[in-house]
Enzyme design. Structure first.
Site, mmCIF file in Angstrom:
data_model
loop_
_atom_site.group_PDB
_atom_site.id
_atom_site.type_symbol
_atom_site.label_atom_id
_atom_site.label_comp_id
_atom_site.label_asym_id
_atom_site.label_seq_id
_atom_site.Cartn_x
_atom_site.Cartn_y
_atom_site.Cartn_z
ATOM 1 N N HIS A 66 47.638 38.374 -2.898
ATOM 2 C CA HIS A 66 48.270 38.819 -4.139
ATOM 3 C C HIS A 66 48.631 40.298 -4.093
ATOM 4 O O HIS A 66 49.555 40.729 -4.787
ATOM 5 C CB HIS A 66 47.355 38.534 -5.333
ATOM 6 C CG HIS A 66 47.270 37.084 -5.689
ATOM 7 N ND1 HIS A 66 47.916 36.541 -6.769
ATOM 8 C CD2 HIS A 66 46.627 36.045 -5.082
ATOM 9 C CE1 HIS A 66 47.679 35.235 -6.829
ATOM 10 N NE2 HIS A 66 46.891 34.917 -5.817
ATOM 11 N N HIS A 70 42.225 28.194 0.341
ATOM 12 C CA HIS A 70 41.767 27.292 -0.718
ATOM 13 C C HIS A 70 40.630 26.393 -0.248
ATOM 14 O O HIS A 70 40.247 25.454 -0.937
ATOM 15 C CB HIS A 70 42.932 26.443 -1.229
ATOM 16 C CG HIS A 70 43.903 27.227 -2.042
ATOM 17 N ND1 HIS A 70 45.137 26.732 -2.440
ATOM 18 C CD2 HIS A 70 43.850 28.487 -2.550
ATOM 19 C CE1 HIS A 70 45.777 27.652 -3.138
ATOM 20 N NE2 HIS A 70 45.017 28.722 -3.216
ATOM 21 N N ASN A 126 48.856 35.845 -11.747
ATOM 22 C CA ASN A 126 47.549 36.501 -11.746
ATOM 23 C C ASN A 126 46.753 36.308 -13.023
ATOM 24 O O ASN A 126 45.527 36.199 -12.988
ATOM 25 C CB ASN A 126 47.723 38.008 -11.499
ATOM 26 C CG ASN A 126 48.361 38.308 -10.157
ATOM 27 O OD1 ASN A 126 48.392 37.468 -9.262
ATOM 28 N ND2 ASN A 126 48.890 39.522 -10.013
ATOM 29 N N ARG A 179 41.285 36.027 -2.050
ATOM 30 C CA ARG A 179 42.709 35.831 -2.344
ATOM 31 C C ARG A 179 43.391 37.108 -2.835
ATOM 32 O O ARG A 179 44.608 37.142 -2.991
ATOM 33 C CB ARG A 179 42.864 34.683 -3.340
ATOM 34 C CG ARG A 179 42.593 33.331 -2.678
ATOM 35 C CD ARG A 179 42.923 32.168 -3.579
ATOM 36 N NE ARG A 179 41.814 31.764 -4.401
ATOM 37 C CZ ARG A 179 40.807 30.984 -4.004
ATOM 38 N NH1 ARG A 179 40.772 30.556 -2.755
ATOM 39 N NH2 ARG A 179 39.845 30.644 -4.825
#
Length: 342
Positions: free
Chosen positions: A68, A195, A96, A64
């Site tokens: 980000h 996910h 975060n 991930r």
């Protein structure tokens, strides 16, 4: 006299800066390191394999990182920079903090690459390679990554706060966000499949269980049996850093995530809303029935997201947590503030 001295100082600074390796970003391509660091991709993969054995959750976290990083001013490893006395980094940004983890794995990758090819492989490219390997090593697709990114000289916590979505976000907000980056509804749903592996905190779902939309009631989209499971995992008095699985097969990258959404068993609001929103629902149904289509769309989405570029100067950091030339970097910022001297 003061003006003359200032001009001389600026002139000498410019001469000094000529020797500092700051570059504009180049075109991305496969095989970028084939000559300069031919073992780069295998080195990254080997470290990721060790991380997977040591702690399976760590590779889910690394996967991930690409999202980000790339959504905040392009794929430039800005999210890896630690705070400094003059800069608030992105690690403590709202989306975060207490969420992104396993930065030490990237440190291990960088250390191995610096031993093999000092100063060659950027931290931004490490994120791209490591994210791909996290997927492939847990059962997902493998794709050829385009490399050649540079590392940013600064991070921006405010930009991260303003850009990155909340776990409370609904499909409409997510669609609008992705469209800003020329990513389609199909890309959104496929990339949400990240996910498929990993965990998330009770903090992210308490409102779904006890006060959805300020009603004082749970989210009606949650399957009743699943809600009872979540109530046991995350009671009102829980330590909200307790974690739950994002899908029923949290260490295997597969299409179970989408099957769970169809069954009302999505952990996060931002996940379950993909099945309750008309524009995204059909893709959820498709991927729940056809894993190959999901894998194909996921790889395509990761490549498109990886093409998001920074328009700022960059470098290849020797340490992913800090810029190479702190004093030179501060000088460069000073020169920029002075305007026409650059």
């Amino acid at each position: 006299m003061a003006t003359s001295n200032k001009l001389m100082t600026m002139f000498m600074s410019l001469i000094f800066l000529i020797h500092i390796p700051y570059f504009a970003s180049s075109d991305l391509r496969t095989g970028f390191y084939s000559n300069t660091c031919p073992k780069a991709e295998s080195i990254v993969r080997n470290v990721m394999k060790k991380a997977l054995i040591r702690e399976p959750r760590s590779v889910a976290s690394i996967m991930r990182f690409q999202f980000h990083d790339c959504f905040v001013n392009g794929c430039d490893a800005s999210m890896l920079l630690d705070d400094t006395p003059t800069m608030l980094g992105e690690k403590l940004a709202l989306s975060n903090i207490n969420s992104l983890r396993s930065f030490e794995v990237i440190d291990e990758v960088k250390e191995a690459l610096e031993k093999a090819c000092p100063g060659i492989v950027s931290c931004a490219d490490i994120i791209i390679m490591a994210s791909r390997d996290a997927v492939a090593l847990t059962g997902g697709p493998f794709w050829k990554v385009r490399l050649g990114r540079l590392d940013s000289l600064i991070a921006n916590q405010e930009d991260s706060n303003n850009i990155m979505p909340s776990p409370r976000a609904n499909a409409s907000a997510l669609i609008n966000l992705f469209q800003k980056y020329n990513l389609s509804v199909k890309d959104l749903v496929a990339l949400s499949g990240s996910h498929s592996i990993g965990k998330a905190r009770c903090f992210s779902i308490m409102f779904r269980l006890y006060n959805q939309s300020g009603t004082g009631k749970p989210d009606p989209a949650i399957d009743p049996d699943y809600r009872r499971e979540l109530n046991k995992l995350c009671p009102l008095d829980v330590d909200q850093n307790v974690t739950g699985n994002l899908d029923a097969t949290p260490v295997v990258f597969d299409n179970q995530y989408f099957k769970d959404l169809v069954g009302g068993r999505g952990f996060l609001n931002s996940d379950q809303t993909l099945f309750t929103f008309p524009e995204t629902k059909e893709f959820v149904k498709l991927y729940s029935m056809n894993q190959s289509e999901f894998f194909k769309a996921f790889a395509e989405g990761m490549l498109k997201m990886g093409d998001l570029k920074s328009d700022k100067l960059g470098e290849v950091r020797r340490n992913c947590r800090v810029v190479n030339h702190r004093h030179s970097h501060l000088l460069l910022e000073t020169l920029n503030r002075e305007g026409s001297y650059m």
